[in-house]
Design a protein around this motif. Structure first.
Motif, PDB file in Angstrom:
ATOM      1  N   ASN A   1       1.051  -1.178   0.552  1.00  0.00           N
ATOM      2  CA  ASN A   1       0.188  -0.118   0.488  1.00  0.00           C
ATOM      3  C   ASN A   1       1.062   1.329   0.430  1.00  0.00           C
ATOM      4  O   ASN A   1       1.912   1.571   1.053  1.00  0.00           O
ATOM      5  CB  ASN A   1      -0.730  -0.040   1.400  1.00  0.00           C
ATOM      6  N   GLU A   2       1.145   1.643  -1.086  1.00  0.00           N
ATOM      7  CA  GLU A   2       1.352   2.626  -1.305  1.00  0.00           C
ATOM      8  C   GLU A   2       1.106   4.037  -0.088  1.00  0.00           C
ATOM      9  O   GLU A   2       2.004   4.753  -0.021  1.00  0.00           O
ATOM     10  CB  GLU A   2       1.526   3.987  -2.732  1.00  0.00           C
ATOM     11  N   ILE A   3       0.117   4.024   0.309  1.00  0.00           N
ATOM     12  CA  ILE A   3      -0.222   5.601   1.149  1.00  0.00           C
ATOM     13  C   ILE A   3       0.208   5.453   2.858  1.00  0.00           C
ATOM     14  O   ILE A   3       1.102   6.009   3.393  1.00  0.00           O
ATOM     15  CB  ILE A   3      -1.581   5.894   1.165  1.00  0.00           C
ATOM     16  N   ASP A   4       0.258   3.598   3.171  1.00  0.00           N
ATOM     17  CA  ASP A   4       0.314   3.569   4.749  1.00  0.00           C
ATOM     18  C   ASP A   4       1.262   1.660   4.668  1.00  0.00           C
ATOM     19  O   ASP A   4       0.229   1.059   3.757  1.00  0.00           O
ATOM     20  CB  ASP A   4      -0.551   3.527   4.769  1.00  0.00           C
ATOM     21  N   LYS A   5       2.382   2.183   4.626  1.00  0.00           N
ATOM     22  CA  LYS A   5       2.907   0.459   4.453  1.00  0.00           C
ATOM     23  C   LYS A   5       2.917  -0.272   5.151  1.00  0.00           C
ATOM     24  O   LYS A   5       3.350  -1.736   5.089  1.00  0.00           O
ATOM     25  CB  LYS A   5       5.029   1.031   4.770  1.00  0.00           C
ATOM     26  N   ARG A   6       2.192   0.311   6.229  1.00  0.00           N
ATOM     27  CA  ARG A   6       1.575  -1.124   7.497  1.00  0.00           C
ATOM     28  C   ARG A   6       0.447  -1.698   6.784  1.00  0.00           C
ATOM     29  O   ARG A   6       0.364  -2.710   7.239  1.00  0.00           O
ATOM     30  CB  ARG A   6       1.352  -0.527   8.835  1.00  0.00           C
TER      31      ARG A   6
END
Length: 145
Positions: free
Chosen positions: A87-92
């Protein structure tokens, strides 16, 4: 002679019906695709209908805890039914994507899903099915109070 259920309640019979339905589903699934479970099929169906759904929401929909869904998904990745994309926005977080094998499996199993429902509901009228649905929703509502 009909044996009385152990708890003497319809709730036991509902649970028994669910378990028997899952058994027939798994048996019919294995005739077509040997390495997938009912729960894995449910994950595929849910992801196919909503590719942006969260793992927490999947867990809620298939009545499993988050840890169980994590294990199911890990097995599906190993079996090449799913891949995880970053996920480019949220790496978690990661996005679950159905692979070509997963898509082919959905196509192969769609007639099986229809057969399973037809088998389970055989001999029930539409009115009976609607009444059963209404009654089960009342039980669900009572338990959520």
């Amino acid at each position: 002679m009909k044996q009385k259920n152990p708890t003497g309640t319809v709730l036991y019979t509902i649970e028994q019906a669910i378990k028997e339905y899952r058994k027939v589903c798994q048996k019919n699934i294995e005739k077509v695709v040997s390495d997938i479970t009912v729960d894995q099929c449910l994950v595929l169906i849910i992801l196919n209908e909503n590719e942006k759904i969260s793992q927490i929401e999947i867990a809620r929909l298939i009545f499993k805890d988050n840890a169980s869904v994590t294990r199911i998904i890990e097995l599906m990745v190993k079996k090449d039914y799913l891949i995880r994309e970053a996920n480019e926005i949220d790496k978690r977080k990661s996005k679950l994507v159905i692979t070509e094998k997963g898509r082919e499996t959905i196509v192969l199993l769609t007639p099986v899903f229809n057969l399973n429902r037809k088998t389970a509901l055989n001999g029930l009228s539409l009115d009976e099915i609607e009444l059963l649905d209404k009654l089960l929703h009342k039980i669900i509502s009572n338990c959520k109070k």
